[in-house]
Design a protein around this motif. Structure first.
Motif, PDB file in Angstrom:
ATOM      1  N   GLY A  15    -145.203 -36.452 -49.029  1.00  0.00           N
ATOM      2  CA  GLY A  15    -146.394 -36.245 -49.838  1.00  0.00           C
ATOM      3  C   GLY A  15    -146.222 -35.229 -50.949  1.00  0.00           C
ATOM      4  O   GLY A  15    -147.084 -35.123 -51.825  1.00  0.00           O
ATOM      5  N   ASP A  16    -145.119 -34.484 -50.937  1.00  0.00           N
ATOM      6  CA  ASP A  16    -144.873 -33.524 -52.022  1.00  0.00           C
ATOM      7  C   ASP A  16    -144.446 -34.210 -53.310  1.00  0.00           C
ATOM      8  O   ASP A  16    -144.469 -33.587 -54.377  1.00  0.00           O
ATOM      9  CB  ASP A  16    -143.801 -32.510 -51.616  1.00  0.00           C
ATOM     10  N   LEU A  17    -144.014 -35.470 -53.225  1.00  0.00           N
ATOM     11  CA  LEU A  17    -143.604 -36.183 -54.437  1.00  0.00           C
ATOM     12  C   LEU A  17    -144.833 -36.506 -55.278  1.00  0.00           C
ATOM     13  O   LEU A  17    -145.668 -37.316 -54.891  1.00  0.00           O
ATOM     14  CB  LEU A  17    -142.851 -37.466 -54.084  1.00  0.00           C
ATOM     15  N   LEU A  18    -144.932 -35.866 -56.423  1.00  0.00           N
ATOM     16  CA  LEU A  18    -146.093 -36.045 -57.295  1.00  0.00           C
ATOM     17  C   LEU A  18    -145.888 -37.193 -58.262  1.00  0.00           C
ATOM     18  O   LEU A  18    -146.744 -38.070 -58.422  1.00  0.00           O
ATOM     19  CB  LEU A  18    -146.364 -34.746 -58.061  1.00  0.00           C
ATOM     20  N   THR A  19    -144.759 -37.216 -58.921  1.00  0.00           N
ATOM     21  CA  THR A  19    -144.475 -38.236 -59.926  1.00  0.00           C
ATOM     22  C   THR A  19    -142.980 -38.203 -60.205  1.00  0.00           C
ATOM     23  O   THR A  19    -142.230 -37.463 -59.574  1.00  0.00           O
ATOM     24  CB  THR A  19    -145.291 -37.994 -61.215  1.00  0.00           C
ATOM     25  N   TRP A  20    -142.539 -39.009 -61.170  1.00  0.00           N
ATOM     26  CA  TRP A  20    -141.123 -39.028 -61.504  1.00  0.00           C
ATOM     27  C   TRP A  20    -140.949 -39.449 -62.954  1.00  0.00           C
ATOM     28  O   TRP A  20    -141.803 -40.092 -63.564  1.00  0.00           O
ATOM     29  CB  TRP A  20    -140.345 -39.972 -60.588  1.00  0.00           C
ATOM     30  N   MET A  21    -139.815 -39.038 -63.495  1.00  0.00           N
ATOM     31  CA  MET A  21    -139.407 -39.414 -64.849  1.00  0.00           C
ATOM     32  C   MET A  21    -138.309 -40.454 -64.732  1.00  0.00           C
ATOM     33  O   MET A  21    -137.291 -40.235 -64.058  1.00  0.00           O
ATOM     34  CB  MET A  21    -138.891 -38.194 -65.609  1.00  0.00           C
ATOM     35  N   GLU A  22    -138.521 -41.592 -65.361  1.00  0.00           N
ATOM     36  CA  GLU A  22    -137.493 -42.623 -65.363  1.00  0.00           C
ATOM     37  C   GLU A  22    -136.375 -42.240 -66.327  1.00  0.00           C
ATOM     38  O   GLU A  22    -136.559 -41.432 -67.235  1.00  0.00           O
ATOM     39  CB  GLU A  22    -138.096 -43.968 -65.753  1.00  0.00           C
ATOM     40  N   HIS A  23    -135.211 -42.812 -66.081  1.00  0.00           N
ATOM     41  CA  HIS A  23    -134.088 -42.586 -66.998  1.00  0.00           C
ATOM     42  C   HIS A  23    -134.541 -42.914 -68.413  1.00  0.00           C
ATOM     43  O   HIS A  23    -135.129 -43.971 -68.667  1.00  0.00           O
ATOM     44  CB  HIS A  23    -132.901 -43.466 -66.613  1.00  0.00           C
ATOM     45  N   SER A  24    -134.297 -42.008 -69.351  1.00  0.00           N
ATOM     46  CA  SER A  24    -134.907 -42.098 -70.676  1.00  0.00           C
ATOM     47  C   SER A  24    -133.872 -41.962 -71.784  1.00  0.00           C
ATOM     48  O   SER A  24    -133.163 -40.945 -71.863  1.00  0.00           O
ATOM     49  CB  SER A  24    -135.963 -40.993 -70.831  1.00  0.00           C
ATOM     50  N   ALA A  25    -133.812 -42.985 -72.642  1.00  0.00           N
ATOM     51  CA  ALA A  25    -132.947 -42.899 -73.820  1.00  0.00           C
ATOM     52  C   ALA A  25    -133.445 -41.815 -74.767  1.00  0.00           C
ATOM     53  O   ALA A  25    -132.645 -41.143 -75.434  1.00  0.00           O
ATOM     54  CB  ALA A  25    -132.904 -44.252 -74.530  1.00  0.00           C
ATOM     55  N   ALA A  26    -134.761 -41.629 -74.826  1.00  0.00           N
ATOM     56  CA  ALA A  26    -135.319 -40.614 -75.711  1.00  0.00           C
ATOM     57  C   ALA A  26    -134.929 -39.211 -75.250  1.00  0.00           C
ATOM     58  O   ALA A  26    -134.569 -38.350 -76.060  1.00  0.00           O
ATOM     59  CB  ALA A  26    -136.844 -40.747 -75.763  1.00  0.00           C
ATOM     60  N   VAL A  27    -134.990 -38.977 -73.935  1.00  0.00           N
ATOM     61  CA  VAL A  27    -134.598 -37.666 -73.407  1.00  0.00           C
ATOM     62  C   VAL A  27    -133.101 -37.450 -73.603  1.00  0.00           C
ATOM     63  O   VAL A  27    -132.671 -36.334 -73.940  1.00  0.00           O
ATOM     64  CB  VAL A  27    -134.987 -37.546 -71.924  1.00  0.00           C
ATOM     65  N   PHE A  30    -135.896 -36.077 -82.071  1.00  0.00           N
ATOM     66  CA  PHE A  30    -136.748 -36.408 -80.927  1.00  0.00           C
ATOM     67  C   PHE A  30    -138.156 -35.906 -81.194  1.00  0.00           C
ATOM     68  O   PHE A  30    -138.356 -34.804 -81.706  1.00  0.00           O
ATOM     69  CB  PHE A  30    -136.219 -35.735 -79.655  1.00  0.00           C
ATOM     70  N   THR A  31    -139.143 -36.731 -80.849  1.00  0.00           N
ATOM     71  CA  THR A  31    -140.534 -36.295 -80.773  1.00  0.00           C
ATOM     72  C   THR A  31    -141.111 -36.851 -79.481  1.00  0.00           C
ATOM     73  O   THR A  31    -140.554 -37.788 -78.884  1.00  0.00           O
ATOM     74  CB  THR A  31    -141.388 -36.797 -81.954  1.00  0.00           C
ATOM     75  N   LEU A  32    -142.234 -36.293 -79.052  1.00  0.00           N
ATOM     76  CA  LEU A  32    -142.863 -36.801 -77.830  1.00  0.00           C
ATOM     77  C   LEU A  32    -143.269 -38.260 -77.958  1.00  0.00           C
ATOM     78  O   LEU A  32    -143.339 -38.978 -76.959  1.00  0.00           O
ATOM     79  CB  LEU A  32    -144.084 -35.948 -77.484  1.00  0.00           C
ATOM     80  N   ASP A  33    -143.518 -38.707 -79.168  1.00  0.00           N
ATOM     81  CA  ASP A  33    -143.869 -40.114 -79.377  1.00  0.00           C
ATOM     82  C   ASP A  33    -142.718 -41.053 -79.027  1.00  0.00           C
ATOM     83  O   ASP A  33    -142.929 -42.255 -78.821  1.00  0.00           O
ATOM     84  CB  ASP A  33    -144.293 -40.356 -80.829  1.00  0.00           C
ATOM     85  N   ASP A  34    -141.501 -40.498 -78.958  1.00  0.00           N
ATOM     86  CA  ASP A  34    -140.349 -41.318 -78.593  1.00  0.00           C
ATOM     87  C   ASP A  34    -140.277 -41.597 -77.096  1.00  0.00           C
ATOM     88  O   ASP A  34    -139.544 -42.494 -76.667  1.00  0.00           O
ATOM     89  CB  ASP A  34    -139.048 -40.617 -79.014  1.00  0.00           C
ATOM     90  N   LEU A  35    -141.015 -40.829 -76.307  1.00  0.00           N
ATOM     91  CA  LEU A  35    -140.959 -41.004 -74.857  1.00  0.00           C
ATOM     92  C   LEU A  35    -141.511 -42.360 -74.431  1.00  0.00           C
ATOM     93  O   LEU A  35    -142.495 -42.845 -74.990  1.00  0.00           O
ATOM     94  CB  LEU A  35    -141.772 -39.908 -74.155  1.00  0.00           C
ATOM     95  N   GLU A  36    -140.891 -42.923 -73.427  1.00  0.00           N
ATOM     96  CA  GLU A  36    -141.395 -44.149 -72.833  1.00  0.00           C
ATOM     97  C   GLU A  36    -142.777 -43.882 -72.233  1.00  0.00           C
ATOM     98  O   GLU A  36    -143.035 -42.784 -71.710  1.00  0.00           O
ATOM     99  CB  GLU A  36    -140.430 -44.622 -71.746  1.00  0.00           C
ATOM    100  N   PRO A  37    -143.700 -44.848 -72.295  1.00  0.00           N
ATOM    101  CA  PRO A  37    -145.073 -44.625 -71.804  1.00  0.00           C
ATOM    102  C   PRO A  37    -145.135 -44.101 -70.374  1.00  0.00           C
ATOM    103  O   PRO A  37    -145.922 -43.219 -70.065  1.00  0.00           O
ATOM    104  CB  PRO A  37    -145.726 -46.011 -71.928  1.00  0.00           C
TER     105      PRO A  37
END
Length: 312
Positions: A222-234, A243-250
Motif C-alpha cells: 500500500g505504500d506504492l503511490l504511483t510510478w513514472m514510466e520509462h520516458s524519452a523526455a526524461v 526539455f520542458t514539462l510539456d514534453d512529458l508523457e501524459p
C-alpha cells in the motif's frame, strides 16, 4: 509543506526532485529546492549552468542568524546542527528561506539552495553530515505554511538516517526502481521510518510495463503511490537536451500531479515536529555534542516554546 526525495543511488531521485519542483513552479506555486545529496547534481537537472554558493561553507553565519537573541544559545560555537529554536531565536518564514542570499533562481522560478560538495580540505577528515547540518538548522527554524513548498533531494540510500534531517519533512517520497536493490532500500527505509512516525510513500521509477508495476506492488504494498514510466523526455533531460514539462508523457505528468495532490492533502503536524526536534537534539547532545562543545546542550531546549505559526 516540506517533502524529501530519497532512494537508492541511481534510482532517479534527483531527477524526480527536479521534475516535482518544476511541476510546482509551473503551476505558480512558490518552491524552494534544496540539494542535500553528497553528489550535487540538482542544479544541473534544474537547468542551471552553475552551482549555488554552498550553505555548508557558511555554517557559522547561519548559526549566528538563527540563534538571534535566544539566551539559551549564547554563541554560534554553542550551536550544533540539531539545536532547536526557542524564545528569542530567529524564525524563518518561507519568504525568508526563498530570499536566502546563497540561492539561485532557475528560469522556471525554482529557488535552489545547496549544501555544497566536499572540498579538498574535507577529504579523509570530515563526514558529509557536517554540511547537511546547515539544512537541518534551517528547517528546524522554518515556519512554512500551506501552498509553500520545500523540496529536498536527500543523500542516497539509508545514509539519510545518519542525522535527524529525515524527520524534518511532512512527507517523504521514496523513489524505487522495480529491482531487488530498489525495493531493498525501501524495506530498510520503511523499517526506520516507522519507528519515528515518518510519513512515507513509494514512487516507482523507470517502469517499463505491467510486470514492473506488479513487482513494486508485491514489495511495497500500500505504500506504492504511483510510478513514472520509462520516458524519452526524461532521458533527454538527463542528457542535457532541450526539455520542458510539456514534453512529458501524459501518464508521467499525471504522476507528478498525484504527488502534489497527496502532499497537499497531508496534514502538517507541528506537535510531532517539535517532539522530534527535541528528541534528536537530546540524542545528539548525549552522543557527541556535549563533549564537542563542553556544554550541557539539554539546556538549549526551551520547554515553553511552541512550534508552528505565531498567533496574536
Amino acid at each position: 509543506m516540506r517533502v524529501a526525495f530519497v532512494g537508492k543511488g541511481g534510482s532517479g531521485k534527483t531527477t524526480m526532485s527536479a521534475l516535482f519542483a518544476r511541476h510546482l513552479a509551473a503551476q505558480g506555486a512558490p518552491v524552494v529546492a534544496v540539494d542535500a545529496d553528497i553528489n550535487q547534481h540538482l542544479a544541473l537537472v534544474l537547468g542551471l549552468d552553475r552551482q549555488p554558493e554552498p550553505l555548508g561553507a557558511h555554517l557559522t553565519e547561519i548559526k549566528d542568524l538563527l540563534r538571534g537573541d535566544n539566551p539559551r544559545v549564547p554563541s554560534a560555537a554553542a550551536m550544533v546542527k540539531t539545536t532547536p529554536p526557542g524564545r528569542g531565536s530567529r524564525l524563518l518564514s518561507f519568504d525568508d528561506l526563498a530570499a536566502h542570499p546563497y540561492g539561485l533562481t532557475t528560469p522556471e522560478g525554482v529557488r535552489l539552495l545547496a549544501t555544497g560538495p566536499f572540498s579538498e580540505d574535507d577529504l579523509g577528515v570530515a563526514c558529509y553530515h557536517s554540511k547537511v547540518g546547515a539544512v537541518e538548522l534551517l528547517l528546524n527554524h522554518l515556519v512554512d505554511g500551506p501552498g509553500e513548498y520545500v523540496v529536498v533531494d536527500m543523500t542516497a540510500g539509508a545514509d539519510s538516517f545518519a542525522s535527524g534531517l529525515f524527520t524534518r519533512f511532512d512527507l517523504t517520497f521514496l523513489v524505487a526502481e522495480p529491482t531487488r536493490q530498489g525495493v531493498g532500500v525501501y524495506r530498510q527505509y520503511h523499517e526506520h521510518a516507522a519507528r519515528y512516525d515518518v510519513a512515507l510513500a513509494v514512487v516507482g521509477n523507470k517502469v517499463h510495463g505491467p510486470s514492473d508495476v506488479e513487482f513494486l506492488r508485491e514489495h511495497a504494498g500500500g505504500d506504492l503511490l504511483t510510478w513514472m514510466e520509462h520516458s524519452a523526455a526524461v532521458r533527454a533531460l538527463e542528457q542535457g537536451r532541450p526539455f520542458t514539462l510539456d514534453d512529458l508523457e501524459p501518464v508521467n505528468a499525471d504522476a507528478l500531479s498525484l504527488l502534489r495532490k497527496t502532499l497537499d492533502e497531508h496534514e502538517k503536524d507541528w506537535a510531532r515536529f517539535g517532539r522530534q526536534t527535541v528528541e534528536f537534539h537530546l540524542r545528539n547532545a548525549r552522543a557527541w555534542a556535549n563533549e564537542r562543545t563542553g556544554l550541557d546542550l539539554a539546556e538549549q531546549v526551551d520547554p515553553d516554546f511552541v512550534y508552528g505559526p505565531r498567533h496574536p
